[in-house]
Design an enzyme around this catalytic site. Sequence first.
Site, PDB file in Angstrom:
ATOM      1  N   ASN A   1      66.768  16.986   9.867  1.00 47.06           N
ATOM      2  CA  ASN A   1      67.964  17.801   9.644  1.00 47.06           C
ATOM      3  C   ASN A   1      67.784  19.162  10.301  1.00 47.06           C
ATOM      4  OD1 ASN A   1      66.045  18.164   7.527  1.00 47.06           O
ATOM      5  ND2 ASN A   1      67.575  19.019   6.153  1.00 47.06           N
TER       6      ASN A   1
ATOM      7  N   GLU B   1      69.617  22.767  10.075  1.00 48.60           N
ATOM      8  CA  GLU B   1      70.615  23.575   9.374  1.00 48.60           C
ATOM      9  C   GLU B   1      71.044  24.775  10.210  1.00 48.60           C
ATOM     10  OE1 GLU B   1      69.103  24.350   5.413  1.00 48.60           O
ATOM     11  OE2 GLU B   1      69.438  22.255   4.861  1.00 48.60           O
TER      12      GLU B   1
ATOM     13  N   CYS C   1      72.571  16.296   9.850  1.00 41.77           N
ATOM     14  CA  CYS C   1      71.613  15.509   9.062  1.00 41.77           C
ATOM     15  C   CYS C   1      70.589  14.830   9.967  1.00 41.77           C
ATOM     16  CB  CYS C   1      72.333  14.411   8.289  1.00 41.77           C
ATOM     17  SG  CYS C   1      73.363  14.997   6.941  1.00 41.77           S
TER      18      CYS C   1
ATOM     19  N   GLU D   1      69.634  11.715   9.990  1.00 40.34           N
ATOM     20  CA  GLU D   1      70.079  10.408  10.486  1.00 40.34           C
ATOM     21  C   GLU D   1      70.946  10.572  11.727  1.00 40.34           C
ATOM     22  OE1 GLU D   1      70.235  11.688   7.470  1.00 40.34           O
ATOM     23  OE2 GLU D   1      70.377  10.156   5.911  1.00 40.34           O
TER      24      GLU D   1
ATOM     25  N   CYS E   1      74.029  10.347   3.548  1.00 36.08           N
ATOM     26  CA  CYS E   1      75.332  10.876   3.124  1.00 36.08           C
ATOM     27  C   CYS E   1      76.456  10.013   3.707  1.00 36.08           C
ATOM     28  CB  CYS E   1      75.481  12.338   3.556  1.00 36.08           C
ATOM     29  SG  CYS E   1      75.972  12.559   5.276  1.00 36.08           S
TER      30      CYS E   1
ATOM     31  N   CYS F   1      76.935  10.122   7.554  1.00 36.51           N
ATOM     32  CA  CYS F   1      75.899   9.378   8.284  1.00 36.51           C
ATOM     33  C   CYS F   1      76.107   7.868   8.153  1.00 36.51           C
ATOM     34  CB  CYS F   1      74.506   9.784   7.803  1.00 36.51           C
ATOM     35  SG  CYS F   1      74.066  11.461   8.335  1.00 36.51           S
TER      36      CYS F   1
HETATM   37  N1  THU Z   1      70.658  15.778   4.662  1.00 39.57           N
HETATM   38  C1  THU Z   1      70.212  14.882   5.595  1.00 39.57           C
HETATM   39  O1  THU Z   1      69.525  15.255   6.553  1.00 39.57           O
HETATM   40  N2  THU Z   1      70.571  13.576   5.451  1.00 39.57           N
HETATM   41  C2  THU Z   1      71.355  13.097   4.439  1.00 39.57           C
HETATM   42  O2  THU Z   1      71.775  11.959   4.474  1.00 39.57           O
HETATM   43  C3  THU Z   1      71.676  13.964   3.302  1.00 39.57           C
HETATM   44  C4  THU Z   1      71.489  15.421   3.539  1.00 39.57           C
HETATM   45  C5  THU Z   1      70.305  17.192   4.821  1.00 39.57           C
HETATM   46  C6  THU Z   1      71.466  18.071   5.151  1.00 39.57           C
HETATM   47  C7  THU Z   1      70.986  19.407   4.640  1.00 39.57           C
HETATM   48  O3  THU Z   1      70.215  20.036   5.651  1.00 39.57           O
HETATM   49  C8  THU Z   1      70.073  19.057   3.486  1.00 39.57           C
HETATM   50  O4  THU Z   1      69.752  17.687   3.629  1.00 39.57           O
HETATM   51  C9  THU Z   1      70.681  19.302   2.126  1.00 39.57           C
HETATM   52  O5  THU Z   1      71.926  18.736   2.030  1.00 39.57           O
END
Ligand code: THU
Length: 145
Positions: A46, A48, A57, A59, A99, A102
Amino acid sequence: MIDLNMKSNLIQKAIEARNNAYAPYSGYLVGAALLCEDGSIYTGCNVENASYGATNCAERTAVFKAVSEGRQQFSAIAIAGGRKTDMEKDMALDYAFPCGICRQVLREFSDPEKMIVLVCKSTEDYKEMTLEQLLPESFGPANLE
Ligand code: THU
């Protein structure tokens, strides 16, 4: 079908990819390893952003890397996620389910009944499901043909 060795390989790569997560805002670190139909593997983490909505994310990072390198058919993905503050504890990882966005992005490039999703705490401790189980009755490319 993917064998046990490949599952372990993907899980290990997802855990490693998590080390590169850039998550200063949530503190939630995620890594992913995506297996393509031709056997190639792409990892992602991920990423940010100070403008939170610009976050990507793990994925989708892996999917976009793969597609940008010419891969458009996927067989499996391993995901490893957990809070940074838990890293020193025994159970550093959650079962980090993908999520909704994704799930839909994975749907674009896979057969939901065949696409394997592994949510992992370790190579021994993981849950396995199909994308169909995570995103039933989905909308996909065939609807637009
Ligand atoms: N996140 C992912 O990388 N994958 C997911 O499927 C769920 C959430 C990340 C996004 C964000 O940087 C952190 O997790 C918290 O939501």
